[in-house]
Enzyme design. Structure first.
Site, PDB file in Angstrom:
ATOM      1  N   HIS A  88       0.839  -1.211   0.000  1.00  0.00           N
ATOM      2  CA  HIS A  88       0.000   0.000   0.000  1.00  0.00           C
ATOM      3  C   HIS A  88       0.874   1.262   0.000  1.00  0.00           C
ATOM      4  O   HIS A  88       0.664   2.167  -0.807  1.00  0.00           O
ATOM      5  CB  HIS A  88      -0.913  -0.023   1.236  1.00  0.00           C
ATOM      6  CG  HIS A  88      -1.687   1.243   1.445  1.00  0.00           C
ATOM      7  ND1 HIS A  88      -3.010   1.383   1.073  1.00  0.00           N
ATOM      8  CD2 HIS A  88      -1.328   2.445   1.973  1.00  0.00           C
ATOM      9  CE1 HIS A  88      -3.414   2.619   1.351  1.00  0.00           C
ATOM     10  NE2 HIS A  88      -2.416   3.280   1.914  1.00  0.00           N
TER      11      HIS A  88
ATOM     12  N   HIS B  89      -5.235   7.718  -1.894  1.00  0.00           N
ATOM     13  CA  HIS B  89      -6.166   6.718  -1.374  1.00  0.00           C
ATOM     14  C   HIS B  89      -7.375   6.570  -2.297  1.00  0.00           C
ATOM     15  O   HIS B  89      -7.884   7.550  -2.843  1.00  0.00           O
ATOM     16  CB  HIS B  89      -6.629   7.111   0.030  1.00  0.00           C
ATOM     17  CG  HIS B  89      -5.588   6.837   1.060  1.00  0.00           C
ATOM     18  ND1 HIS B  89      -5.425   7.601   2.199  1.00  0.00           N
ATOM     19  CD2 HIS B  89      -4.625   5.868   1.115  1.00  0.00           C
ATOM     20  CE1 HIS B  89      -4.419   7.112   2.897  1.00  0.00           C
ATOM     21  NE2 HIS B  89      -3.915   6.074   2.266  1.00  0.00           N
TER      22      HIS B  89
END
Lengths: 173, 81
Positions: A125, A135
């Site tokens: 991530h 995001h």
């Protein structure tokens, strides 16, 4: 108010790397894991992105690199201190800010375990940020901001693939 | 139930969270200055977070919202630029 229809998809921060080969170095290791294990998990976290683009990542053990990886506690020099176990797990900088990735060393980082926090998933991530992804509001995507627990068989969501390929193109055969 | 010392349990800690992750402009909430924030602005921030997190947009710090806010997460802002 109920639910409101909203387009859900990846988001790009606005910067990206201009080279296809990126170097990285782990300059500070966590206390709770063996260095070899960390090296392996970080390498496969980069490979997640390598598999769907023409980017390649090379580990370096000295000198200047594109992406520096560090495990730190509390205030660690960037003005964005970690908050102890839980809460914030890690953060990373977009390409225009250098691409470095920092992990909270007070977290219980684990490998292939339902206990603790899975290092590979969080690293993959964070490296998405290092490459220019923000995001996503697609809950199933890797780039969703919330840690969703260990997944024994991991695969990138279509949303993540579209996002990274919008920045770096598709992998050439 | 949240057990962390800095767990988000109410309006003040929620505003800090919204400021940190880009749902509220930092100048709107400064715990040191005691600046007052309109109820509408707080409600707007809550709803923006709820929309991003895929929750019902109630505009209230309900249990599901607090639970999501206390979920371990990445420290990068959700809304950039």
């Amino acid at each position: 108010f109920g639910t409101r229809a909203r387009r859900k998809r990846y988001a790009l921060q606005g910067s990206r790397w201009r080279v296809k080969t990126l170097t990285y170095r782990i300059t500070k290791y966590p206390n709770g894991l063996l260095q070899n294990d960390v090296d392996r998990e970080i390498a496969i976290a980069f490979k997640v992105w390598e598999d769907v683009t023409d980017l390649t990542f090379e580990r370096s053990t000295s000198g200047k690199v594109h992406i520096e990886v560090r495990f730190e506690k509390g205030e660690h020099g960037d003005g964005d201190p970690f908050d102890g176990p839980g809460g914030t797990l890690a953060h990373a900088y977009f390409p225009i800010y250098g691409g470095d990735a920092h992990f909270d060393d007070t977290e219980a980082w684990t490998i292939n375990s339902y206990r603790g926090t899975n290092l590979f998933q969080v690293a993959a991530h964070e490296f998405g940020h290092s490459l220019g992804l923000s995001h996503s509001d697609v809950r199933s995507s890797l780039m969703a901001p919330f840690y969703r627990g260990y997944e024994s068989s991991f695969s990138l969501d279509e949303d993540d693939i579209k996002g990274i390929q919008a920045l770096y193109g598709k992998k050439q055969a | 139930a949240p057990t962390k010392p800095n767990a988000i349990t109410g309006t003040t800690s929620a505003m800090l969270y919204f400021t940190k992750f880009g749902y509220m402009e930092p100048e709107l909430f400064n715990p040191q200055s005691g600046a007052l924030l309109s109820q509408d602005k707080l409600r707007e921030s809550i709803m923006e977070f709820q929309a991003f997190a895929g929750l019902d947009q109630t505009g209230e710090l309900d249990n599901s919202t607090l639970e999501m806010m206390n979920t371990p997460r990445c420290g990068v802002k959700d809304k950039v630029g």
